[in-house]
Design an enzyme around this catalytic site. Structure first.
Site, PDB file in Angstrom:
ATOM      1  N   ASP A 161       0.837  -1.205   0.000  1.00  0.00           N
ATOM      2  CA  ASP A 161       0.000   0.000   0.000  1.00  0.00           C
ATOM      3  C   ASP A 161       0.869   1.252   0.000  1.00  0.00           C
ATOM      4  O   ASP A 161       1.752   1.409   0.853  1.00  0.00           O
ATOM      5  CB  ASP A 161      -0.894   0.028   1.243  1.00  0.00           C
ATOM      6  CG  ASP A 161      -1.663   1.341   1.330  1.00  0.00           C
ATOM      7  OD1 ASP A 161      -2.485   1.589   0.416  1.00  0.00           O
ATOM      8  OD2 ASP A 161      -1.418   2.127   2.269  1.00  0.00           O
ATOM      9  N   TYR A 166       2.934   9.898   0.382  1.00  0.00           N
ATOM     10  CA  TYR A 166       4.052   9.295   1.102  1.00  0.00           C
ATOM     11  C   TYR A 166       5.376   9.713   0.453  1.00  0.00           C
ATOM     12  O   TYR A 166       5.878   9.084  -0.479  1.00  0.00           O
ATOM     13  CB  TYR A 166       3.917   7.771   1.148  1.00  0.00           C
ATOM     14  CG  TYR A 166       2.652   7.280   1.852  1.00  0.00           C
ATOM     15  CD1 TYR A 166       1.919   8.107   2.694  1.00  0.00           C
ATOM     16  CD2 TYR A 166       2.188   5.976   1.679  1.00  0.00           C
ATOM     17  CE1 TYR A 166       0.773   7.666   3.337  1.00  0.00           C
ATOM     18  CE2 TYR A 166       1.039   5.526   2.322  1.00  0.00           C
ATOM     19  CZ  TYR A 166       0.333   6.380   3.137  1.00  0.00           C
ATOM     20  OH  TYR A 166      -0.801   5.943   3.766  1.00  0.00           O
ATOM     21  N   LYS A 219      -3.485   5.893  -3.646  1.00  0.00           N
ATOM     22  CA  LYS A 219      -4.597   6.723  -3.168  1.00  0.00           C
ATOM     23  C   LYS A 219      -4.810   7.925  -4.069  1.00  0.00           C
ATOM     24  O   LYS A 219      -3.924   8.312  -4.839  1.00  0.00           O
ATOM     25  CB  LYS A 219      -4.310   7.160  -1.723  1.00  0.00           C
ATOM     26  CG  LYS A 219      -3.927   5.958  -0.846  1.00  0.00           C
ATOM     27  CD  LYS A 219      -4.069   6.128   0.607  1.00  0.00           C
ATOM     28  CE  LYS A 219      -3.712   4.842   1.326  1.00  0.00           C
ATOM     29  NZ  LYS A 219      -2.266   4.596   1.441  1.00  0.00           N
ATOM     30  N   ASN A 243      -1.287   1.073  16.280  1.00  0.00           N
ATOM     31  CA  ASN A 243      -1.633   2.460  16.651  1.00  0.00           C
ATOM     32  C   ASN A 243      -0.418   3.380  16.509  1.00  0.00           C
ATOM     33  O   ASN A 243      -0.157   4.229  17.372  1.00  0.00           O
ATOM     34  CB  ASN A 243      -2.255   2.551  18.041  1.00  0.00           C
ATOM     35  CG  ASN A 243      -3.751   2.221  18.040  1.00  0.00           C
ATOM     36  OD1 ASN A 243      -4.187   1.285  18.696  1.00  0.00           O
ATOM     37  ND2 ASN A 243      -4.543   2.975  17.287  1.00  0.00           N
ATOM     38  N   SER A 244       0.329   3.176  15.481  1.00  0.00           N
ATOM     39  CA  SER A 244       1.527   3.931  15.082  1.00  0.00           C
ATOM     40  C   SER A 244       2.739   3.682  15.965  1.00  0.00           C
ATOM     41  O   SER A 244       3.726   4.407  15.880  1.00  0.00           O
ATOM     42  CB  SER A 244       1.247   5.432  14.906  1.00  0.00           C
ATOM     43  OG  SER A 244       1.360   6.127  16.111  1.00  0.00           O
TER      44      SER A 244
HETATM   45  N1  LIG Z   1      -5.308   7.228   5.740  1.00  0.00           N
HETATM   46  C1  LIG Z   1      -4.721   6.095   5.349  1.00  0.00           C
HETATM   47  O1  LIG Z   1      -5.027   5.537   4.297  1.00  0.00           O
HETATM   48  C2  LIG Z   1      -3.662   5.483   6.215  1.00  0.00           C
HETATM   49  C3  LIG Z   1      -3.368   6.010   7.475  1.00  0.00           C
HETATM   50  C4  LIG Z   1      -2.380   5.403   8.233  1.00  0.00           C
HETATM   51  C5  LIG Z   1      -1.723   4.283   7.761  1.00  0.00           C
HETATM   52  N2  LIG Z   1      -2.017   3.791   6.525  1.00  0.00           N
HETATM   53  C6  LIG Z   1      -1.302   2.605   5.969  1.00  0.00           C
HETATM   54  O2  LIG Z   1      -0.985   1.719   7.019  1.00  0.00           O
HETATM   55  C7  LIG Z   1       0.438   1.531   7.078  1.00  0.00           C
HETATM   56  C8  LIG Z   1       0.878   1.329   8.513  1.00  0.00           C
HETATM   57  O3  LIG Z   1       0.464   2.380   9.322  1.00  0.00           O
HETATM   58  P1  LIG Z   1       1.433   3.183  10.306  1.00  0.00           P
HETATM   59  O4  LIG Z   1       2.821   3.083   9.797  1.00  0.00           O
HETATM   60  O5  LIG Z   1       0.800   4.494  10.483  1.00  0.00           O
HETATM   61  O6  LIG Z   1       1.254   2.477  11.678  1.00  0.00           O
HETATM   62  P2  LIG Z   1       1.685   1.124  12.405  1.00  0.00           P
HETATM   63  O7  LIG Z   1       1.928   0.014  11.474  1.00  0.00           O
HETATM   64  O8  LIG Z   1       0.658   0.982  13.478  1.00  0.00           O
HETATM   65  O9  LIG Z   1       3.022   1.538  13.156  1.00  0.00           O
HETATM   66  C9  LIG Z   1       4.228   1.731  12.511  1.00  0.00           C
HETATM   67  C10 LIG Z   1       5.261   2.014  13.589  1.00  0.00           C
HETATM   68  O10 LIG Z   1       5.448   0.836  14.345  1.00  0.00           O
HETATM   69  C11 LIG Z   1       6.809   0.541  14.427  1.00  0.00           C
HETATM   70  N3  LIG Z   1       6.994  -0.896  14.258  1.00  0.00           N
HETATM   71  C12 LIG Z   1       6.549  -1.652  13.253  1.00  0.00           C
HETATM   72  N4  LIG Z   1       6.879  -2.936  13.452  1.00  0.00           N
HETATM   73  C13 LIG Z   1       7.563  -2.975  14.619  1.00  0.00           C
HETATM   74  C14 LIG Z   1       8.156  -4.013  15.356  1.00  0.00           C
HETATM   75  N5  LIG Z   1       8.131  -5.280  14.923  1.00  0.00           N
HETATM   76  N6  LIG Z   1       8.773  -3.708  16.519  1.00  0.00           N
HETATM   77  C15 LIG Z   1       8.820  -2.435  16.962  1.00  0.00           C
HETATM   78  N7  LIG Z   1       8.263  -1.396  16.283  1.00  0.00           N
HETATM   79  C16 LIG Z   1       7.644  -1.672  15.123  1.00  0.00           C
HETATM   80  C17 LIG Z   1       7.486   1.263  13.279  1.00  0.00           C
HETATM   81  O11 LIG Z   1       8.745   1.625  13.751  1.00  0.00           O
HETATM   82  P3  LIG Z   1       9.987   1.909  12.791  1.00  0.00           P
HETATM   83  O12 LIG Z   1       9.711   3.247  12.218  1.00  0.00           O
HETATM   84  O13 LIG Z   1      11.126   1.874  13.755  1.00  0.00           O
HETATM   85  O14 LIG Z   1      10.010   0.804  11.804  1.00  0.00           O
HETATM   86  C18 LIG Z   1       6.568   2.429  13.013  1.00  0.00           C
HETATM   87  O15 LIG Z   1       7.010   3.556  13.744  1.00  0.00           O
HETATM   88  C19 LIG Z   1       1.019   2.795   6.400  1.00  0.00           C
HETATM   89  O16 LIG Z   1       2.330   2.573   5.911  1.00  0.00           O
HETATM   90  C20 LIG Z   1       0.012   3.002   5.296  1.00  0.00           C
HETATM   91  O17 LIG Z   1       0.291   2.114   4.238  1.00  0.00           O
HETATM   92  C21 LIG Z   1      -2.977   4.366   5.759  1.00  0.00           C
END
Ligand SMILES: NC(=O)c1ccc[n+]([C@@H]2O[C@H](COP(=O)([O-])OP(=O)(O)OC[C@H]3O[C@@H](n4cnc5c(N)ncnc54)[C@H](OP(=O)(O)O)[C@@H]3O)[C@@H](O)[C@H]2O)c1
Length: 353
Positions: A65, A70, A94, A249-250
């Site tokens: 995605d 981004y 998107k 949750n980020s």
């Molecule tokens: N409006 C929308 O459409 C929308 C909004 C939000 C998200 N998204 C999609 O969802 C995806 C994921 O969302 P997100 O990145 O916001 O949130 P997330 O997956 O909840 O959290 C990502 C964070 O978690 C950390 N992390 C991931 N795996 C880990 C692990 N195994 N151990 C420790 N920390 C870990 C990462 O750290 P590091 O940085 O250190 O790797 C990053 O800071 C996005 O890339 C996007 O594709 C879409």
């Protein structure tokens, strides 16, 4: 889904897939959130970006995605360059933000969360012409001839506040949804829906367009299950597939509370959230469960959910994430979370037996 090339290695079949009923597409239950490839919060090199996507492919991840937002084109460019010519992947991007050139831009100072060298500034437009332009520009940045899923990005009150009525009208009376329906009927895209951090807007959008799939970020997690009341049942009734973003949750549901500052919804976690996660961690300890594994696997128990897409920014994270996705979690763990009031009693849980 994308033009076949004969010399690519087949992807290992380690990840189950589920059906997006309304479009007939199959999608991997573990996908790759590529905001990281747009240099979210910190820079990564092109070589690291390529290595991360290649590690994901080698691990059997087939769903990716991205978005124009981004890195203002950087994530799409990097992803497209690795995925081009793979018949066996699903890609979503998107619409809703177009990119305007910044002629005097230099450097990679953080803008809107991204440390990108791309000389563009995003602006919102969800109207008919803007959706078609956005789609076409994405095709060119990706270097792909078709896109499997297109999400309307960040429509809703959370992003637009008092401007919500106006931006939503661009989608409805302004023809944004009509543009998506046209692209789908022409075969330029396989499916469309919303990509948002709030479920309320999805309920409104369902009344105006036949959504195939919704990407809901941060609103159906171990910490938050209000989506169970109306949104997820509506998706089941209407055969709308749900992709879960922000399953950690980020951050806090991956890092836990014991390693310094943890993040919740893109900011340092407030004390009430830290306390709630600490209680969940205690239950994890009693059952030998990794918190991040529980966070990743929980949403997939809901019958409307087809995929969960954590943010992945380096090859080690890919391997770690695959292990979390596959970790065996005892049924008693989920029962105890529910008995302790840490998870809603009516939330479907991923039972093994
Ligand atoms: N409006 C929308 O459409 C929308 C909004 C939000 C998200 N998204 C999609 O969802 C995806 C994921 O969302 P997100 O990145 O916001 O949130 P997330 O997956 O909840 O959290 C990502 C964070 O978690 C950390 N992390 C991931 N795996 C880990 C692990 N195994 N151990 C420790 N920390 C870990 C990462 O750290 P590091 O940085 O250190 O790797 C990053 O800071 C996005 O890339 C996007 O594709 C879409």
């Amino acid at each position: 889904m994308i033009t076949p090339v004969q010399n690519q290695l087949p992807i290992a079949e380690t990840i189950a897939s589920r059906l997006i009923t309304r479009s007939g597409q199959r999608i991997g239950t573990l996908g790759f959130g590529a905001a990281s490839l747009g240099n979210l919060y910190h820079e990564i090199t092109d070589a690291d970006a390529v290595a991360t996507v290649e590690a994901a492919l080698a691990a059997g991840i087939t769903y990716f995605d991205t978005a124009p937002h981004y890195g203002f084109g950087l994530s799409e460019r990097r992803l497209g360059d690795v995925l081009r010519g793979r018949p066996d992947i699903m890609l979503s991007t998107k619409v809703g933000r177009l990119l305007r050139p910044l002629r005097d831009h230099h450097g990679t100072a953080e803008r809107h969360g991204f440390c990108t060298p791309m000389p563009f500034e995003p602006f919102f437009d969800y109207s008919y012409d803007a959706i078609l332009r956005s789609h076409e520009q994405s095709l060119q940045r990706l270097g792909l001839a078709a896109i499997d899923i297109v999400y309307v990005h960040d429509i809703g009150r959370l992003t637009h506040g008092e401007g919500h009525a106006e931006t939503f009208a661009q989608l409805t009376t302004g023809g944004g949804f009509r543009a998506l329906e046209r692209l789908k009927s022409e075969g330029a895209i396989g499916a469309f829906g919303l990509g948002v951090n709030e479920w309320q807007i999805c309920m409104d959008a369902m009344e105006h367009a036949d959504l195939d799939v919704v990407l809901l970020a941060g609103r159906y997690t171990l910490l938050e299950q209000q989506a169970l009341d109306a949104f997820l049942p509506a998706c089941v009734r209407r055969d709308i597939a749900v992709v879960i973003g922000g399953a950690y949750n980020s951050g806090i549901l991956a890092t836990g509370t014991r390693r310094g500052t943890s993040h919740f919804d893109y900011a340092p976690a407030p004390p009430a959230i830290v306390a709630q996660v600490a209680l969940i961690e205690d239950v994890c300890d009693r059952h030998g469960v990794t918190l991040a594994a529980a966070a990743l696997q929980f949403p997939l128990a809901h019958p409307s959910v087809v995929s969960v897409i954590p943010g992945i920014g380096n090859p080690d994270r890919v391997r770690q994430t695959l292990a979390l996705h596959q970790e065996a979690i005892p049924d008693d763990f989920w029962s105890e979370l529910q008995a302790e009031g840490l998870l809603r009693a009516d939330a479907p849980i991923p039972c093994r037996n």
